[in-house]
Design an enzyme around this catalytic site. Sequence first.
Site, PDB file in Angstrom:
ATOM      1  CB  SER A   1      -0.870  -0.028   1.257  1.00  0.00           C
ATOM      2  OG  SER A   1      -1.456   1.222   1.474  1.00  0.00           O
TER       3      SER A   1
ATOM      4  CE1 TYR B   1      -3.968  -2.673   5.628  1.00  0.00           C
ATOM      5  CE2 TYR B   1      -3.629  -0.334   5.155  1.00  0.00           C
ATOM      6  CZ  TYR B   1      -3.797  -1.637   4.715  1.00  0.00           C
ATOM      7  OH  TYR B   1      -3.777  -1.911   3.373  1.00  0.00           O
TER       8      TYR B   1
ATOM      9  CE  LYS C   1      -1.526  -4.530   3.414  1.00  0.00           C
ATOM     10  NZ  LYS C   1      -1.795  -5.837   2.832  1.00  0.00           N
TER      11      LYS C   1
HETATM   12  P1  NAD Z   1     -10.991  -6.676   1.399  1.00  0.00           P
HETATM   13  O1  NAD Z   1     -11.189  -6.619   2.867  1.00  0.00           O
HETATM   14  O2  NAD Z   1     -12.177  -6.468   0.525  1.00  0.00           O
HETATM   15  O3  NAD Z   1     -10.298  -8.058   0.973  1.00  0.00           O
HETATM   16  C1  NAD Z   1      -9.432  -8.777   1.805  1.00  0.00           C
HETATM   17  C2  NAD Z   1     -10.031 -10.165   1.986  1.00  0.00           C
HETATM   18  O4  NAD Z   1      -9.151 -10.941   2.800  1.00  0.00           O
HETATM   19  C3  NAD Z   1     -11.383 -10.137   2.682  1.00  0.00           C
HETATM   20  O5  NAD Z   1     -12.351 -10.766   1.871  1.00  0.00           O
HETATM   21  C4  NAD Z   1     -11.155 -10.888   3.990  1.00  0.00           C
HETATM   22  O6  NAD Z   1     -12.291 -11.628   4.384  1.00  0.00           O
HETATM   23  C5  NAD Z   1      -9.944 -11.754   3.656  1.00  0.00           C
HETATM   24  N1  NAD Z   1      -9.109 -12.115   4.803  1.00  0.00           N
HETATM   25  C6  NAD Z   1      -8.635 -11.312   5.770  1.00  0.00           C
HETATM   26  N2  NAD Z   1      -7.917 -12.017   6.651  1.00  0.00           N
HETATM   27  C7  NAD Z   1      -7.923 -13.313   6.218  1.00  0.00           C
HETATM   28  C8  NAD Z   1      -7.361 -14.512   6.706  1.00  0.00           C
HETATM   29  N3  NAD Z   1      -6.654 -14.560   7.837  1.00  0.00           N
HETATM   30  N4  NAD Z   1      -7.563 -15.653   6.013  1.00  0.00           N
HETATM   31  C9  NAD Z   1      -8.286 -15.640   4.872  1.00  0.00           C
HETATM   32  N5  NAD Z   1      -8.864 -14.532   4.367  1.00  0.00           N
HETATM   33  C10 NAD Z   1      -8.671 -13.378   5.034  1.00  0.00           C
HETATM   34  O7  NAD Z   1      -9.847  -5.640   1.044  1.00  0.00           O
HETATM   35  P2  NAD Z   1      -9.343  -5.145  -0.391  1.00  0.00           P
HETATM   36  O8  NAD Z   1      -9.670  -3.715  -0.497  1.00  0.00           O
HETATM   37  O9  NAD Z   1      -9.778  -6.086  -1.450  1.00  0.00           O
HETATM   38  O10 NAD Z   1      -7.772  -5.265  -0.175  1.00  0.00           O
HETATM   39  C11 NAD Z   1      -7.018  -6.349  -0.648  1.00  0.00           C
HETATM   40  C12 NAD Z   1      -5.584  -6.148  -0.237  1.00  0.00           C
HETATM   41  O11 NAD Z   1      -5.103  -4.917  -0.761  1.00  0.00           O
HETATM   42  C13 NAD Z   1      -5.355  -6.076   1.272  1.00  0.00           C
HETATM   43  O12 NAD Z   1      -4.136  -6.699   1.576  1.00  0.00           O
HETATM   44  C14 NAD Z   1      -5.254  -4.592   1.536  1.00  0.00           C
HETATM   45  O13 NAD Z   1      -4.505  -4.313   2.685  1.00  0.00           O
HETATM   46  C15 NAD Z   1      -4.547  -4.117   0.279  1.00  0.00           C
HETATM   47  N6  NAD Z   1      -4.802  -2.713  -0.044  1.00  0.00           N
HETATM   48  C16 NAD Z   1      -6.082  -2.245  -0.115  1.00  0.00           C
HETATM   49  C17 NAD Z   1      -6.310  -0.901  -0.390  1.00  0.00           C
HETATM   50  C18 NAD Z   1      -7.710  -0.350  -0.397  1.00  0.00           C
HETATM   51  O14 NAD Z   1      -7.871   0.851  -0.169  1.00  0.00           O
HETATM   52  N7  NAD Z   1      -8.736  -1.140  -0.678  1.00  0.00           N
HETATM   53  C19 NAD Z   1      -5.222  -0.055  -0.638  1.00  0.00           C
HETATM   54  C20 NAD Z   1      -3.932  -0.571  -0.573  1.00  0.00           C
HETATM   55  C21 NAD Z   1      -3.723  -1.915  -0.279  1.00  0.00           C
HETATM   56  C1  WQD Z   2      -9.459   9.823   0.949  1.00  0.00           C
HETATM   57  C2  WQD Z   2      -9.606  11.329   1.149  1.00  0.00           C
HETATM   58  C3  WQD Z   2      -9.884  11.956   3.446  1.00  0.00           C
HETATM   59  C4  WQD Z   2     -13.779  10.000   3.947  1.00  0.00           C
HETATM   60  C5  WQD Z   2      -6.932   4.806   3.117  1.00  0.00           C
HETATM   61  C6  WQD Z   2      -5.957   4.054   3.993  1.00  0.00           C
HETATM   62  C7  WQD Z   2      -4.735   3.687   3.207  1.00  0.00           C
HETATM   63  C8  WQD Z   2      -5.100   2.948   1.915  1.00  0.00           C
HETATM   64  C9  WQD Z   2      -6.137   3.695   1.142  1.00  0.00           C
HETATM   65  C10 WQD Z   2      -5.061   0.570   2.249  1.00  0.00           C
HETATM   66  C11 WQD Z   2      -8.837  11.879   2.352  1.00  0.00           C
HETATM   67  C12 WQD Z   2     -11.136  12.289   2.661  1.00  0.00           C
HETATM   68  C13 WQD Z   2     -12.597  10.471   3.433  1.00  0.00           C
HETATM   69  C14 WQD Z   2     -14.805  10.931   4.328  1.00  0.00           C
HETATM   70  C15 WQD Z   2     -13.357  12.721   3.608  1.00  0.00           C
HETATM   71  N1  WQD Z   2      -5.675   1.664   2.175  1.00  0.00           N
HETATM   72  N2  WQD Z   2     -12.393  11.819   3.258  1.00  0.00           N
HETATM   73  N3  WQD Z   2     -14.536  12.252   4.128  1.00  0.00           N
HETATM   74  O1  WQD Z   2      -7.186   7.964   3.907  1.00  0.00           O
HETATM   75  O2  WQD Z   2      -6.244   8.124   1.550  1.00  0.00           O
HETATM   76  O3  WQD Z   2      -6.322   5.973   2.646  1.00  0.00           O
HETATM   77  O4  WQD Z   2      -7.250   3.988   1.992  1.00  0.00           O
HETATM   78  O5  WQD Z   2      -3.888   0.353   2.199  1.00  0.00           O
HETATM   79  O6  WQD Z   2      -3.957   2.887   4.028  1.00  0.00           O
HETATM   80  O7  WQD Z   2      -5.579   4.896   5.076  1.00  0.00           O
HETATM   81  O8  WQD Z   2      -8.461   7.008   1.920  1.00  0.00           O
HETATM   82  O9  WQD Z   2     -10.809   7.062   1.194  1.00  0.00           O
HETATM   83  O10 WQD Z   2     -10.286   7.250   3.661  1.00  0.00           O
HETATM   84  O11 WQD Z   2      -9.746   9.154   2.184  1.00  0.00           O
HETATM   85  O12 WQD Z   2     -13.180  13.937   3.474  1.00  0.00           O
HETATM   86  O13 WQD Z   2     -15.854  10.554   4.827  1.00  0.00           O
HETATM   87  O14 WQD Z   2     -10.993  11.605   1.440  1.00  0.00           O
HETATM   88  O15 WQD Z   2      -9.622  12.946   4.415  1.00  0.00           O
HETATM   89  O16 WQD Z   2      -8.394  13.158   1.999  1.00  0.00           O
HETATM   90  P1  WQD Z   2      -7.022   7.371   2.565  1.00  0.00           P
HETATM   91  P2  WQD Z   2      -9.899   7.541   2.264  1.00  0.00           P
END
Ligand code: NAD
Ligand code: WQD
Length: 357
Positions: free
Chosen positions: A133, A158, A162
């Site tokens: 991330s 969190y 990562k």
């Molecule tokens: P998500 O929660 O929709 O998907 C993750 C899945 O993993 C879920 O379905 C959950 O049930 C499963 N899971 C969690 N722990 C588990 C375990 N111990 N065993 C088996 N399954 C398990 O999240 P997502 O948005 O699809 O994210 C996928 C990956 O990408 C994650 O690693 C997340 O940290 C990373 N990521 C997400 C974002 C984002 O904003 N969505 C941004 C950057 C990185």
């Molecule tokens: C985006 C922008 C908020 C909600 C998160 C995780 C990060 C990564 C991506 C996994 C910001 C603003 C949000 C609301 C708002 N995930 N906002 N009102 O914070 O960039 O990142 O998701 O790895 O680890 O921290 O994403 O969608 O929460 O916010 O004004 O109700 O929207 O302040 O500027 P963020 P977000």
Amino acid sequence: MPRFKTVLVTGGAGYIGSHCVVDLLQVGLEVVAIDNFANAVGDEEGSPALRRVEEITGKCVTFYKADLLNKPQIAQIFTKHKIDCVIHFAALKAVGESMQQPLLYYQNNLLGMLNLLEVMRANNCYQMVFSSSCTVYGEPEYLPITENHPTGKITNVYGRTKYFIEEMLKDLCAADMKWNIISLRYFNPVGAHPSGLIGEDPTKEFTNLMPFMAQVALGKKPVLTVFGSDYNTPDGTGVRDYIHVMDLASGHVAALNLLNTNHVKLKTYNLGTGKGVTVKQLVDVFEKVTKTKIPLKYVERRLGDITAMWADPSLAKRELNWSTRYTVEQMCTDFWRWQTMNPDGYPKKNKTNGVLN
Ligand code: NAD
Ligand code: WQD
């Protein structure tokens, strides 16, 4: 594609995982997906998201309800299938929850990864794509962010999971040349598959901007709270690099292509568009494409939020031959299509008769 035949997708019932499975099936790979439904809808009978994936692609997904913390269960899957490569999405990802329950996050994300790597090694499988991330960068020292920007100055648990995993992968790949791993640092994933059949439907409370905004547009929440209007940005609101989830999916196929043909040991790539968008700009586009009005309430900055962050995706372009195709308009249109076609998310079990409704 490919030399790889079978890919194990952990967290395959989740948001990004399910979209990625669509692309994996479409390039001819066989997919074995696992999920424990910690944050996805489903049960022993399977995942409605993955059933929809089968509908979209006309292909089958092998699915197991399994938990990465249950190592024998994961080992069993590797004995049932010859896994060539793993895409590791499974993790807990709620920033707020991670601050309240650090042990839960360290156990799930770190131990889950350790179990997986050990089972892979025991089965001679050394190829992996890992979901990292942009959060590992913390407050940017410069923009756009390149992969060699310092990491580790992170303000939430969190994000640290990562970062620690990335450090662990460095040690592992330095110690044993057999590993071939790509770590993908996603920026802000949004949108949904253009069919409207699959999208984001978490079971845990969510706080991300686009899903929250869509709830307001649907009338399920009264107002969108905008966190901060005094940032040093074009309109005072926070800037992020929003990326369509199908662009992320194609980034994973590109990463598999590289692993298939090269021994990279360990490589890290940003997956973002390279464009920064403010909260206000995203709201404006969302209102325009959805023809709705989003009531806004400006409040103080959210604790731990950064001002602005966007990617330099040029390394992924050069080395993965990957670039984004979807515009911010398409991100909003596709997210809205999913929301309006499925206002209550995926079909949930009807508890009274046990039949999917
Ligand atoms: P998500 O929660 O929709 O998907 C993750 C899945 O993993 C879920 O379905 C959950 O049930 C499963 N899971 C969690 N722990 C588990 C375990 N111990 N065993 C088996 N399954 C398990 O999240 P997502 O948005 O699809 O994210 C996928 C990956 O990408 C994650 O690693 C997340 O940290 C990373 N990521 C997400 C974002 C984002 O904003 N969505 C941004 C950057 C990185
Ligand atoms: C985006 C922008 C908020 C909600 C998160 C995780 C990060 C990564 C991506 C996994 C910001 C603003 C949000 C609301 C708002 N995930 N906002 N009102 O914070 O960039 O990142 O998701 O790895 O680890 O921290 O994403 O969608 O929460 O916010 O004004 O109700 O929207 O302040 O500027 P963020 P977000």
